[in-house]
Every structure is written in C-alpha cells, then in structure tokens.
Design a protein around this motif. Structure first.
Motif, PDB file in Angstrom:
ATOM      1  N   GLU A  18       8.480   8.234   0.635  1.00 57.47           N
ATOM      2  CA  GLU A  18       7.273   7.807  -0.077  1.00 57.47           C
ATOM      3  C   GLU A  18       7.446   6.341  -0.484  1.00 57.47           C
ATOM      4  O   GLU A  18       8.310   6.007  -1.290  1.00 57.47           O
ATOM      5  CB  GLU A  18       7.049   8.691  -1.310  1.00 57.47           C
ATOM      6  CG  GLU A  18       6.806  10.153  -0.970  1.00 57.47           C
ATOM      7  CD  GLU A  18       6.672  11.023  -2.213  1.00 57.47           C
ATOM      8  OE1 GLU A  18       6.474  10.457  -3.317  1.00 57.47           O
ATOM      9  OE2 GLU A  18       6.790  12.251  -2.098  1.00 57.47           O
ATOM     10  N   TRP A  19       6.616   5.494   0.086  1.00 52.37           N
ATOM     11  CA  TRP A  19       6.657   4.058  -0.187  1.00 52.37           C
ATOM     12  C   TRP A  19       5.572   3.712  -1.207  1.00 52.37           C
ATOM     13  O   TRP A  19       4.415   4.087  -1.041  1.00 52.37           O
ATOM     14  CB  TRP A  19       6.397   3.264   1.088  1.00 52.37           C
ATOM     15  CG  TRP A  19       7.447   3.405   2.146  1.00 52.37           C
ATOM     16  CD1 TRP A  19       7.764   4.530   2.854  1.00 52.37           C
ATOM     17  CD2 TRP A  19       8.299   2.372   2.630  1.00 52.37           C
ATOM     18  NE1 TRP A  19       8.761   4.275   3.744  1.00 52.37           N
ATOM     19  CE2 TRP A  19       9.114   2.957   3.648  1.00 52.37           C
ATOM     20  CE3 TRP A  19       8.455   1.019   2.328  1.00 52.37           C
ATOM     21  CZ2 TRP A  19      10.069   2.219   4.341  1.00 52.37           C
ATOM     22  CZ3 TRP A  19       9.400   0.284   3.026  1.00 52.37           C
ATOM     23  CH2 TRP A  19      10.202   0.873   4.009  1.00 52.37           C
ATOM     24  N   SER A  20       5.957   3.021  -2.251  1.00 54.16           N
ATOM     25  CA  SER A  20       4.984   2.521  -3.221  1.00 54.16           C
ATOM     26  C   SER A  20       5.214   1.023  -3.398  1.00 54.16           C
ATOM     27  O   SER A  20       6.045   0.410  -2.716  1.00 54.16           O
ATOM     28  CB  SER A  20       5.122   3.255  -4.558  1.00 54.16           C
ATOM     29  OG  SER A  20       6.373   2.987  -5.159  1.00 54.16           O
ATOM     30  N   GLU A  21       4.506   0.441  -4.324  1.00 50.95           N
ATOM     31  CA  GLU A  21       4.583  -1.010  -4.534  1.00 50.95           C
ATOM     32  C   GLU A  21       5.958  -1.445  -4.994  1.00 50.95           C
ATOM     33  O   GLU A  21       6.433  -2.533  -4.639  1.00 50.95           O
ATOM     34  CB  GLU A  21       3.522  -1.420  -5.563  1.00 50.95           C
ATOM     35  CG  GLU A  21       3.155  -2.874  -5.546  1.00 50.95           C
ATOM     36  CD  GLU A  21       1.977  -3.154  -6.443  1.00 50.95           C
ATOM     37  OE1 GLU A  21       2.086  -4.096  -7.253  1.00 50.95           O
ATOM     38  OE2 GLU A  21       0.963  -2.437  -6.348  1.00 50.95           O
ATOM     39  N   ASP A  55       9.996  11.490   6.477  1.00 51.75           N
ATOM     40  CA  ASP A  55       9.166  10.500   5.796  1.00 51.75           C
ATOM     41  C   ASP A  55       9.621  10.283   4.359  1.00 51.75           C
ATOM     42  O   ASP A  55       9.936  11.236   3.637  1.00 51.75           O
ATOM     43  CB  ASP A  55       7.705  10.937   5.788  1.00 51.75           C
ATOM     44  CG  ASP A  55       7.038  10.757   7.142  1.00 51.75           C
ATOM     45  OD1 ASP A  55       7.612  10.026   7.982  1.00 51.75           O
ATOM     46  OD2 ASP A  55       5.961  11.338   7.354  1.00 51.75           O
ATOM     47  N   ALA A 101       0.833  -1.204   0.000  1.00 51.57           N
ATOM     48  CA  ALA A 101       0.000   0.000   0.000  1.00 51.57           C
ATOM     49  C   ALA A 101       0.865   1.250   0.000  1.00 51.57           C
ATOM     50  O   ALA A 101       1.816   1.352   0.783  1.00 51.57           O
ATOM     51  CB  ALA A 101      -0.897  -0.005   1.232  1.00 51.57           C
ATOM     52  N   PRO A 102       0.566   2.228  -0.873  1.00 52.73           N
ATOM     53  CA  PRO A 102       1.320   3.488  -0.857  1.00 52.73           C
ATOM     54  C   PRO A 102       1.182   4.176   0.509  1.00 52.73           C
ATOM     55  O   PRO A 102       0.092   4.224   1.087  1.00 52.73           O
ATOM     56  CB  PRO A 102       0.645   4.306  -1.967  1.00 52.73           C
ATOM     57  CG  PRO A 102      -0.022   3.306  -2.838  1.00 52.73           C
ATOM     58  CD  PRO A 102      -0.443   2.195  -1.936  1.00 52.73           C
ATOM     59  N   ARG A 103       2.274   4.707   1.022  1.00 45.71           N
ATOM     60  CA  ARG A 103       2.242   5.353   2.328  1.00 45.71           C
ATOM     61  C   ARG A 103       3.459   6.248   2.482  1.00 45.71           C
ATOM     62  O   ARG A 103       4.351   6.236   1.640  1.00 45.71           O
ATOM     63  CB  ARG A 103       2.225   4.309   3.449  1.00 45.71           C
ATOM     64  CG  ARG A 103       3.463   3.424   3.495  1.00 45.71           C
ATOM     65  CD  ARG A 103       3.257   2.243   4.437  1.00 45.71           C
ATOM     66  NE  ARG A 103       4.397   1.345   4.447  1.00 45.71           N
ATOM     67  CZ  ARG A 103       5.340   1.319   5.362  1.00 45.71           C
ATOM     68  NH1 ARG A 103       5.303   2.189   6.361  1.00 45.71           N
ATOM     69  NH2 ARG A 103       6.337   0.463   5.322  1.00 45.71           N
ATOM     70  N   LYS A 104       3.481   6.988   3.562  1.00 42.35           N
ATOM     71  CA  LYS A 104       4.641   7.805   3.912  1.00 42.35           C
ATOM     72  C   LYS A 104       5.123   7.378   5.288  1.00 42.35           C
ATOM     73  O   LYS A 104       4.340   7.354   6.247  1.00 42.35           O
ATOM     74  CB  LYS A 104       4.290   9.292   3.913  1.00 42.35           C
ATOM     75  CG  LYS A 104       4.063   9.867   2.526  1.00 42.35           C
ATOM     76  CD  LYS A 104       3.924  11.377   2.566  1.00 42.35           C
ATOM     77  CE  LYS A 104       3.813  11.958   1.154  1.00 42.35           C
ATOM     78  NZ  LYS A 104       3.755  13.433   1.161  1.00 42.35           N
ATOM     79  N   ALA A 105       6.404   7.036   5.365  1.00 41.77           N
ATOM     80  CA  ALA A 105       6.987   6.583   6.628  1.00 41.77           C
ATOM     81  C   ALA A 105       8.493   6.721   6.553  1.00 41.77           C
ATOM     82  O   ALA A 105       9.077   6.694   5.454  1.00 41.77           O
ATOM     83  CB  ALA A 105       6.586   5.128   6.900  1.00 41.77           C
TER      84      ALA A 105
END
Length: 207
Positions: A101-104, A99, A73-77
């Motif tokens: 940006e995390w994507s698939e 943070d 799931a796309p998220r920011k961490a």
C-alpha cells in the motif's frame, strides 16, 4: 471371464489402489488428524507470541529513486526490485511480488504467514524501514497448514491432491468392505454406526 476370475481381478486392483493411496496420504492424514485435535482445543492450548522488531535505514540514492517513482497518489503495487533485493540482503526479508500500500508518506506491506504475521513499513520522508515479525509456535504453524491459511498456491494444490488421495483410499476401502462383507457379518452394522453416530450428534447437540 469367470466370476471367480473377475472377483480376483477386482480384488487385486482395489488392493493396489488402496495401498498406493494410503501410502501417499499417510503422513498427511496423521498431521491433519493431529491438528484437527489441536484446532478443536485451540482455546485451551496456550501460545506465547514471539515478536521480533528490526529497524534499518534506506540508502539515500534508493530513497530518492523510490520517491521519484512512487508518486503521491495512493495505490497498490509491488515493491521495486531494487528495494526487494535490499530488504533480502539487509533484513533477510522476502517481500515477494505481493502488492504493498503506497501513500504520500509511507509504503506499507503486510506479510502474513502460517503460524504468525509480519509487516513492513517504509517512511518515504526519512527512509526509515521498520519490520516486525510475530511467531506463535509450531502448533499454530501446523494449525494454519491444516486450514491452508496464508500458505500460498503450492500448499493449496497439495491439499487438493492429498484430499483426492484420501477419497481414493476411502472409496477403495468401501469397495473392499463390500467384497469381503459376505464372510464378515459385522461389516455393514459397523459402517452404519460410522454414519449414524455423527448424524445423531449433529442433530442432537449442534444448534
């Protein structure tokens, strides 16, 4: 307390605060005045950006761990602590706790800084890490310090403290002018010019 004693007390106090505040903000005022000129002529000051690119490969075990922890799931961490430590050791990159940006299929981290920019990308399929750093020279660096751009909390606190010292310096100077104005007849006309000139320039030439 007689008038002369009271006047001597306030003169001594104002002079003390005036020189202390001037000493505190002296270097800052020189830097901010100089960068005020460079910012005003930024279009005329050429700067050739220097770009540094680095590519590295994550260890398989670390990549597997990131893939299992990251999720699709796309998220920011923030980046995991192990990855931050690896980046510091292998690429001398301080990722910090900001943070990403995390994507698939990718982790992307922007690393803006005074006088330049940087970014980091981790390919979650191959484990390839790409890092790019752009620097624009000392003038750009000092200009960004002047604006507080991408400088962090500590520098913003410094700007606030520096501005407070400048206010003390200016206000004590104003009171000293008032106390010495009786024997210096040009004091208030000169102060008035200091107010009138920028006011007229703003009214007549700024649209």
């Amino acid at each position: 307390m007689s008038d002369s004693t009271r006047r001597a007390y306030w003169l001594k106090t104002l002079h003390r605060w005036h020189w202390i505040s001037s000493a505190l903000c002296l270097i800052g005022m020189i830097i901010f005045a100089a960068t005020g000129i460079t910012l005003n002529h930024a279009a005329s000051i050429e700067s050739a950006p220097q770009v540094q690119s680095l590519v590295a490969q994550l260890p398989d075990a670390m990549l597997d761990q990131i893939q299992s922890d990251g999720g699709a799931a796309p998220r920011k961490a923030p980046l995991p602590a192990t990855l931050r430590a690896w980046l510091k050791h292998e690429l001398s990159v301080e990722a910090g706790s900001r943070d990403a940006e995390w994507s698939e299929d990718e982790i992307y981290l922007s690393l803006p800084r005074p006088g330049g920019d940087a970014w980091l990308a981790v390919d979650l399929a191959s484990g390839e890490v790409e890092y790019e750093l752009t620097t624009r020279g000392w003038v750009s660096y000092l200009n960004d310090l002047h604006k507080g751009r991408n400088t962090g909390v500590v520098w913003r606190w410094f700007i606030d403290i520096f501005a407070a010292a400048c206010l003390v310096f200016s206000l004590t100077g104003l009171f000293l002018l008032k106390m010495h104005a009786g024997g210096r007849f040009a004091t208030w006309p000169v102060v008035g010019l200091g107010v009138l000139i920028p006011a007229l320039l703003a009214l007549l030439f700024i649209h």
